[in-house]
Write a protein that holds these residues in place. Structure first.
Motif, PDB file in Angstrom:
ATOM      1  N   LEU A 271      12.132   6.388  -8.213  1.00 22.84           N
ATOM      2  CA  LEU A 271      10.918   6.302  -7.162  1.00 22.84           C
ATOM      3  C   LEU A 271       9.868   6.283  -8.173  1.00 22.84           C
ATOM      4  CD1 LEU A 271       9.892   8.186  -4.987  1.00 22.84           C
ATOM      5  CD2 LEU A 271       9.518  10.351  -6.508  1.00 22.84           C
ATOM      6  N   MET A 272       9.305   5.084  -7.498  1.00 25.71           N
ATOM      7  CA  MET A 272       7.734   4.495  -8.534  1.00 25.71           C
ATOM      8  C   MET A 272       6.504   5.050  -7.215  1.00 25.71           C
ATOM      9  SD  MET A 272       8.915   0.825  -8.620  1.00 25.71           S
ATOM     10  CE  MET A 272      10.072   0.693  -6.999  1.00 25.71           C
ATOM     11  N   HIS A 273       5.429   5.738  -7.711  1.00 29.97           N
ATOM     12  CA  HIS A 273       4.364   6.586  -7.619  1.00 29.97           C
ATOM     13  C   HIS A 273       3.456   5.598  -7.731  1.00 29.97           C
ATOM     14  CE1 HIS A 273       2.371  10.265  -5.445  1.00 29.97           C
ATOM     15  NE2 HIS A 273       1.899   9.524  -6.236  1.00 29.97           N
TER      16      HIS A 273
ATOM     17  N   GLY B 268       0.649  -1.517  -0.089  1.00 30.97           N
ATOM     18  CA  GLY B 268       0.143   0.132   0.165  1.00 30.97           C
ATOM     19  C   GLY B 268       0.897   0.871   0.302  1.00 30.97           C
ATOM     20  N   ALA B 269       1.928   1.198  -0.166  1.00 27.52           N
ATOM     21  CA  ALA B 269       2.647   2.408   0.140  1.00 27.52           C
ATOM     22  C   ALA B 269       2.649   3.359  -1.116  1.00 27.52           C
ATOM     23  CB  ALA B 269       4.149   2.480  -0.337  1.00 27.52           C
ATOM     24  N   ARG B 270       2.658   4.781  -1.285  1.00 29.19           N
ATOM     25  CA  ARG B 270       2.249   5.149  -2.124  1.00 29.19           C
ATOM     26  C   ARG B 270       2.996   5.586  -2.942  1.00 29.19           C
ATOM     27  NH1 ARG B 270      -1.788  11.079  -1.631  1.00 29.19           N
ATOM     28  NH2 ARG B 270      -2.827   9.418  -1.850  1.00 29.19           N
ATOM     29  N   GLU B 271       4.529   5.453  -2.536  1.00 30.39           N
ATOM     30  CA  GLU B 271       5.877   6.014  -3.737  1.00 30.39           C
ATOM     31  C   GLU B 271       7.303   4.788  -2.297  1.00 30.39           C
ATOM     32  OE1 GLU B 271       6.214  10.568  -4.821  1.00 30.39           O
ATOM     33  OE2 GLU B 271       6.851  10.221  -2.603  1.00 30.39           O
ATOM     34  N   VAL B 272       7.307   4.376  -3.924  1.00 27.57           N
ATOM     35  CA  VAL B 272       8.944   3.701  -3.268  1.00 27.57           C
ATOM     36  C   VAL B 272      10.098   4.055  -3.122  1.00 27.57           C
ATOM     37  CG1 VAL B 272       9.884   1.512  -2.674  1.00 27.57           C
ATOM     38  CG2 VAL B 272       7.157   1.798  -2.712  1.00 27.57           C
ATOM     39  N   LEU B 273      11.437   4.321  -2.458  1.00 25.05           N
ATOM     40  CA  LEU B 273      12.371   4.332  -3.485  1.00 25.05           C
ATOM     41  C   LEU B 273      12.901   4.139  -3.569  1.00 25.05           C
ATOM     42  CD1 LEU B 273      13.603   7.532  -4.573  1.00 25.05           C
ATOM     43  CD2 LEU B 273      14.877   7.620  -2.345  1.00 25.05           C
ATOM     44  N   LEU B 274      13.739   3.020  -4.482  1.00 22.37           N
ATOM     45  CA  LEU B 274      14.675   2.139  -4.789  1.00 22.37           C
ATOM     46  C   LEU B 274      16.092   2.566  -5.126  1.00 22.37           C
ATOM     47  CD1 LEU B 274      15.068  -0.712  -4.759  1.00 22.37           C
ATOM     48  CD2 LEU B 274      14.915  -0.624  -6.873  1.00 22.37           C
TER      49      LEU B 274
END
Length: 163
Positions: A72-74, A58-64
């Motif tokens: 940055l996946m939004h 459920g994360a809105r953004e994930v920064l890998l």
């Protein structure tokens, strides 16, 4: 930020032209970023990886991030697709942003055209298309370049954006 598009129908040579233009223009000392529009769902992540698990949770953004790059996946979830204008604000400043796709947006573009696809040209009905890069001779009211003459196409784009 200077912006120029590469547009055309499927299999017209857009991605190959983009790739050659990035190499040509960066080889001349300019900084270039790209934006690619996808008409389908895509993923830069893979099931089972930690970042994928974060998004699914459920994360809105994930920064890998690593020492070589970050992504940055939004997740849009229920939100509408962001406009090109909104997406451009997320980029770091560069000399030129090349945009693949977004054929209906109003920025200047060059159309990639391959006669073998059987698709009609977009240019005659679209004043934002300033030139055509084609694999066949065309009679148009704007410049027509050989699809594989990357240097000449790069010269045209750089002159168009004032670089």
């Amino acid at each position: 930020m200077r912006l120029y598009g590469v547009t055309g129908w499927k299999n017209a040579g857009k991605t190959g032209l983009m790739e050659r233009l990035v190499a040509e223009i960066t080889g001349r000392g300019y900084s270039v970023s790209t934006v690619k529009h996808a008409h389908h769902t895509f993923d830069v992540d893979h099931p089972g990886k930690d970042s994928h698990r974060h998004r699914v949770a459920g994360a809105r953004e994930v920064l890998l991030a690593s020492r070589n790059r970050f992504a940055l996946m939004h997740e849009l979830r229920e939100a509408a697709e962001p406009t090109l204008e909104v997406l451009l604000q997320k980029l770091s400043p560069v000399d030129l942003v090349l945009v693949e796709g977004y054929k209906r947006d109003r920025h200047p573009k060059i159309e990639a055209f391959r006669s073998e696809t059987g698709n009609a040209l977009i240019a005659p009905d679209d004043p934002t298309i300033r030139a055509v890069a084609s694999d066949a001779p065309l009679d148009l009211d704007r410049p027509v370049f050989d699809l594989n003459d990357t240097g000449v196409i790069a010269d045209f784009i750089l002159a168009e954006v004032g670089l």
